[in-house]
Enzyme design. Structure first.
Site, short mmCIF file in Angstrom:
data_model
loop_
_atom_site.label_atom_id
_atom_site.label_comp_id
_atom_site.label_asym_id
_atom_site.label_seq_id
_atom_site.Cartn_x
_atom_site.Cartn_y
_atom_site.Cartn_z
N GLU A 458 21.43 -20.54 1.65
CA GLU A 458 20.03 -20.13 1.46
C GLU A 458 19.68 -18.84 2.19
OE1 GLU A 458 17.73 -23.61 2.47
OE2 GLU A 458 18.55 -24.76 0.81
N ASN A 501 25.87 -20.37 -0.89
CA ASN A 501 25.18 -21.46 -1.58
C ASN A 501 23.67 -21.21 -1.56
OD1 ASN A 501 25.39 -24.16 -2.76
ND2 ASN A 501 24.44 -24.95 -0.89
N HIS A 536 18.42 -27.98 -7.53
CA HIS A 536 17.39 -29.01 -7.35
C HIS A 536 16.34 -28.75 -8.42
CE1 HIS A 536 19.12 -30.49 -3.65
NE2 HIS A 536 19.19 -29.25 -3.19
N GLU A 565 24.31 -29.26 -5.50
CA GLU A 565 23.33 -30.23 -4.99
C GLU A 565 22.42 -30.72 -6.11
OE1 GLU A 565 21.27 -28.73 -1.54
OE2 GLU A 565 23.07 -27.78 -0.74
N ASP A 567 20.05 -32.46 -8.49
CA ASP A 567 19.20 -33.63 -8.69
C ASP A 567 18.04 -33.22 -9.57
OD1 ASP A 567 17.74 -32.27 -6.69
OD2 ASP A 567 18.13 -33.78 -5.14
C1 XIL Z 1 18.93 -32.23 3.10
C2 XIL Z 1 19.50 -33.59 3.41
O1 XIL Z 1 19.84 -34.24 2.23
C3 XIL Z 1 18.46 -34.38 4.18
O2 XIL Z 1 19.00 -35.62 4.58
C4 XIL Z 1 18.01 -33.60 5.41
O3 XIL Z 1 16.97 -34.29 6.06
C5 XIL Z 1 17.52 -32.23 5.00
O4 XIL Z 1 18.52 -31.58 4.27
N1 XIL Z 1 19.38 -27.85 0.48
C6 XIL Z 1 20.50 -28.02 1.24
C7 XIL Z 1 20.79 -29.35 1.85
O5 XIL Z 1 21.33 -27.12 1.30
O6 XIL Z 1 21.45 -29.21 3.06
C8 XIL Z 1 19.54 -30.15 2.05
O7 XIL Z 1 19.93 -31.46 2.47
C9 XIL Z 1 18.74 -30.20 0.77
C10 XIL Z 1 18.32 -28.80 0.36
#
Ligand code: XIL
Length: 987
Positions: A458, A501, A536, A565, A567
């Site tokens: 990020e 990422n 996401h 990641e 979802d």
């Molecule tokens: C999230 C985890 O899933 C949570 O358990 C934690 O509290 C916060 O981080 N982007 C990312 C991940 O790169 O590391 C994050 O994961 C979600 C957003």
């Protein structure tokens, strides 16, 4: 449970040695030592010179007991190999009496054991003051959880030389205590084993009760974390999940406070704290339930559940606590493994509890890759400088290795979940040194085990001129932190694949900012192997086609790509929340996953893995972010059963047919094959790509029928290319060649077709109907459809902004007269009240808005800005009409006194500093003049902005009415899709 009396010496001899602390077989019945069979039933002397014998001299029940004599130390006595099994609780009762003439003493039953790798410990089970005048009862509970050897139960006396009798010693296993419910109601007038964490006073009280007539009153807390705690060691088993609930209410003097439910666990003495229910508001006088689930993921030697506040030490009451084991459903074994159905590594994020029990089974069955969700982040691995902790990381890496899974390491450098010390007193050199040590340590530790690392996470901010996030990393070290992280990671494990990422990479502006960065780093020779797209997403947005466009874009850089990641939230905003998620939405999510996996499969040559951010809905981070709410973004449900989303990936034919929805605003576009402005007021609804074919679709309703538009992407023309609009069962076909027909034979619909750079455009007028299917087919046989309900809606309002620069002073200067005036007349609260006349101008990258508000009585008394007399201006650059806000969509609110508040995405980060405004009260109302910077698009004549205005009318502390220009949904602040449109003009 049946009672077995140990009567026969032979049986006893077999039994006692067999029941050791290591025996896998559990004692499932009471074990009674009554000494009626003429033996000591396994009890023997403890200590030199001690003698233990069966005696008829004294008996509690029956005719004999056990006599201990010859003691010369307090720890001397009678002992037996304890019939205790690790993790099982027991009640032990016994009767003791002193030999006549002995002074009163404390007799105790004690356990001696040696934990593996630790030193021998002595734990008191029960004790009582015993005399020679009669039998005293000793009773207590016992449980141990750490692997131990040499477990003995013995009786000792505070009198070093005291002689005593024992009889009727009964060991009762408590069943499996980890499966038994735990509850407290405080009705018996005691604190029921709740104990203070520090100085708090706990008392069963009749002053308040959630049910019954008593609760536990908690007062005198010394800190926010001080309060009532219940020891639940041994009541939870590792890998098992429990539902916890407790009711709380503020104490007598407290007026406000937030309380939550937490767990403290200790392993090897080191405490960790976890939330079961985050602190929430407890309004005075109300009972509030704190509930949540907890999965124990560690071997613990201390486990306690407690209630704490987020701040303050106010008193409260607690009542009706319960903790229940949740029996997991077995995972389905009759469905295909995800990993067998996709042409890339199928990954899941996991955290420590997810590797246990049924969660672990689900992971092992379906996934060929994993990403530790938190365990490799900086806060988890190097909480203090040079102090590395890898227990959890190792555990997950071992789990994955045992199951032959590919591991993604997440993440080496990030602005979040990074301890403060990293940046404290850090000049660039110090920071890069710290980074180097951290990266080298992690990558070296997992060399050869972790296949890919998210080296930086990020780092892009498309709203910065250089596209780079202003993190502490960047502020102190500039781009060098990225260069260093990659260089060191590469040195430490040259075989590991190194990724950058990020999220939102499917949005064009972010995509381009990341693209430029990766290109630059590659050109510099930074050892970057690939790009990770977090993905996401939400149920509506963005379309799968933007994901595909992103993958195709990065493919031109020749880098590997991974979806890291994934979802799909069921919400489009960060406020809404369902009590139960509608099944239609889960079906829609199934189709969404299908479309996404169509993209991934098509792009498999560019993608080495696709990882979902959690294996099942119950463990999703979206249950607590951006707010705590029920969400179901993943492929398996809370019970680990396959959702429609799973079938969307594995076998879409198992999904219920899609049911989309489309509004057809009133409108009469010209059917000529040209894309009128009318169509640009809304974005096209995507008809997802199949083969080479995809399309965008829209409709307008009118008295003459339904106007439809299909923008077809189909690069190769063929004579059978066609679009079929089926309305309530009747198909109307328009061919790419221009001919049209309906199933009823002659006389096709009025239609026009024109070629476009990537395919062709169809416009047609068809009969009005509700159930609509739009199918786009090509001559090669590929076809894709949109199926759903079309409903008529009011026309979208359109106005324009003239090209002028006003003076921002709250006075209505002449420039404003160049722009048309619109009025707020769409009531979303009330039917009359303050309204505004609104005009807009633009120049450069600025939009100017003038609102002349008729509102004779003005109030700013409410603490909520939307309940103060105020004007809200809504601007969506590019008129995206996405449901939720994109990061450049803004809600700019200006009160009559000129106070500015801004809304947008979660933190309004992309818009909050982009507005200036002046307000001036005038007779009968007030005037607001605002200047809004729109840096994310180039403003030019013809540019369309999503646009709306709302006037809030307040009386005292309440809002009495609210009126907008276009949006009638009352959701203007959450959803941009019903705003009107503002068109920039040259004039
Ligand atoms: C999230 C985890 O899933 C949570 O358990 C934690 O509290 C916060 O981080 N982007 C990312 C991940 O790169 O590391 C994050 O994961 C979600 C957003």
């Amino acid at each position: 449970m049946r009672t077995l009396r140990v009567l026969v010496a032979a049986a006893l001899l077999c039994l006692v040695p067999a029941v050791s602390a290591h025996a896998a077989a559990r004692l499932t019945y009471d074990l009674t030592y009554d000494f009626e069979d003429g033996t000591t039933q396994g009890w023997g002397p403890r200590g030199g010179g001690v003698s233990v014998t069966m005696t008829p001299d004294a008996a509690h029940g029956g005719t004999s007991g056990l006599l201990t004599t010859g003691r010369t130390a307090t720890w001397h006595g009678a002992s037996i190999v304890a019939p205790f099994v690790r993790g099982v609780g027991y009640t032990v009762t016994a009767y003791a009496r002193l030999v006549s003439g002995q002074p009163a003493a404390t007799i105790a039953l004690t356990v001696q054991r040696t934990p593996t790798g630790g030193s021998t410990m002595y734990e008191r089970v029960a004790a009582a003051t015993v005399t020679d005048g009669g039998w005293a009862r000793l009773s207590g509970n016992y449980l141990f959880t750490a692997e131990s050897s040499d477990v003995q139960l013995y009786a000792e006396s505070s009198d070093a030389t005291g002689q005593f009798y024992l009889d009727d010693i009964v060991v009762t296993p408590l069943g499996d205590p980890t499966r038994e419910p735990v509850g407290s109601d405080f009705e018996d007038g005691t604190a029921q084993d709740w104990a203070p964490r520090a100085a708090a006073a706990l008392q069963s009280s009749a002053e308040a009760a959630h049910a019954g007539s008593r609760s536990l009153a908690v007062s005198g807390r010394s800190a926010s974390w001080d309060g009532p705690a219940l020891n639940v060691l041994g009541r939870m088993a590792k890998g098992d999940k429990y539902a916890l609930s407790v009711w709380v209410r503020l104490g007598p003097e407290a007026t406000a406070g937030r309380l939550g439910l937490s767990i403290e666990r200790r392993t090897g003495g080191t405490p960790s704290y976890e939330r079961v229910a985050s602190p929430k508001d407890v309004p005075a006088g109300e009972w509030v339930q704190l509930s949540g689930t907890y999965t124990l993921a560690y071997d613990v030697d201390f486990l306690s559940v407690y209630v704490e506040s987020d701040t303050g030490t106010f008193p409260f009451y607690l009542d009706d606590f319960s903790m229940k084991y949740l029996q997991p459903k077995p995972i389905q074994t009759d469905i295909p493994a995800l990993k067998d159905k996709v042409p890339f590594v199928m990954g899941s994020a996991l955290t420590r509890p997810d590797a246990l029990g049924v969660h672990g089974e689900l992971l092992a069955r379906h996934f060929s890759g994993v990403t530790p969700g938190n365990e490799l982040k900086w806060d988890a691995t190097e909480p203090r400088e040079g102090e590395f902790t890898f227990a959890d990381g190792d555990f997950l890496v071992d789990f994955a290795t045992r199951h032959g899974m590919t591991i993604r390491g997440h993440t080496l450098a990030w602005h979040s979940q990074t301890p403060d010390w990293v940046f404290q007193n850090a000049d660039k050199e110090t920071l890069l040194k710290r980074l180097e040590t951290h990266v080298r340590t992690l990558v070296t530790r997992y060399k050869g085990k972790i296949a890919a690392w998210d080296v930086v996470n990020e780092v892009v901010d498309e709203n910065q001129p250089d596209g780079l996030r202003r993190s502490k990393w960047y502020e102190i070290a500039g781009l060098d932190f990225i260069r260093t992280a990659f260089r060191v990671a590469h040195e430490a494990d040259p075989a590991a694949k190194l990724f950058i990422n990020d999220y939102n990479t499917e949005f064009p502006r972010k995509r381009e900012a990341l693209y430029a960065l990766v290109k630059r780093l590659k050109e510099e020779g930074v050892p970057i192997d690939g790009v990770g797209h977090q993905l996401h997403l939400n149920i509506e947005h963005p379309p799968a086609s933007s994901v595909e466009a992103t993958i195709e874009r990065f493919a031109t850089l020749g880098v590997d790509q991974q979806i890291t990641e994934l979802d799909v939230s069921v919400y489009t905003d960060f406020v809404s929340s369902y009590d139960t998620i509608p099944p239609e939405l889960l079906a829609q999510q199934g189709h969404r996953y299908k479309e996404l996996f169509d993209v991934f499969r098509r792009q498999a040559a560019n993608l080495s893995s696709v990882t979902v951010w959690g294996e099942s809905d119950d463990v999703s981070w979206l249950r607590s972010w951006p707010i705590a709410r029920l969400n179901a973004p993943l492929l398996f449900d809370d019970d680990l059963q396959a959702k429609p989303a799973y079938w969307g990936v594995v076998d879409p034919s198992r999904l219920p047919p899609p049911q989309r929805r489309l509004e057809a605003p009133a409108g009469t576009p010209k059917v000529d094959g040209k894309r009128d402005l009318e169509w640009d007021l809304l974005p096209d609804s995507p008809v997802a790509r199949v083969g080479e074919v995809s399309a965008g679709f829209q409709a307008r309703s009118s008295g003459k029928g339904l106007y439809v538009l299909a923008e077809v992407t189909d690069p190769t023309a063929g004579k059978d290319d066609r679009v079929t609009f089926t309305v309530d069962g009747t198909p109307y076909v328009v061919k790419r060649t221009g001919t049209s027909y309906s199933a009823k034979g002659a006389g096709g619909p009025k239609a026009a077709v024109r070629p476009t750079p990537t395919g062709y455009r169809v416009e047609a007028l068809i009969p009005t109907g509700t159930d609509v299917e739009v199918t786009v087919s090509d001559s090669a046989g590929a076809s894709t459809s949109w199926t759903g309900k079309v409903t008529a809606a009011p026309a979208i309002k359109l106005t324009s902004a003239a090209h002028r620069t006003p003076v921002l002073d709250g006075a209505v200067d002449r420039a404003w007269s160049a722009a048309p005036e619109i009025r707020t007349a769409t009531w979303i609260q009330g039917t009359s009240g303050a309204t505004a006349r609104v005009r807009s101008l633009w120049s450069g990258s600025t939009l100017y808005v003038l609102a002349q508000v008729a509102d004779p009585t003005l109030s700013e008394q409410s603490p909520n800005p939307w309940e103060q007399d105020s004007v809200e201006i809504f601007v969506d650059p590019g008129n995206g009409k996405t449901k939720g806000y994109e990061d450049d969509d803004g809600q700019y609110r200006i009160s009559f006194s000129g106070r500015i508040t801004v809304g947008g995405t979660f933190d309004a980060g992309g818009v909050k500093d982009h507005v200036k405004a002046v307000a001036r009260t005038v007779p009968g109302g007030y005037v607001v003049e605002a200047a809004i910077e729109l840096p994310t698009i180039a403003l030019a004549p013809g540019t369309l902005l999503g646009f709306d205005t709302q006037v809030n009318d307040a009386a005292g502390t309440t809002r009495t009415s609210a009126v907008t220009w276009n949006d009638d949904t009352g959701r203007t602040y959450l959803d941009t899709s019903h705003w009107g449109v503002l068109r920039l003009t040259q004039g």
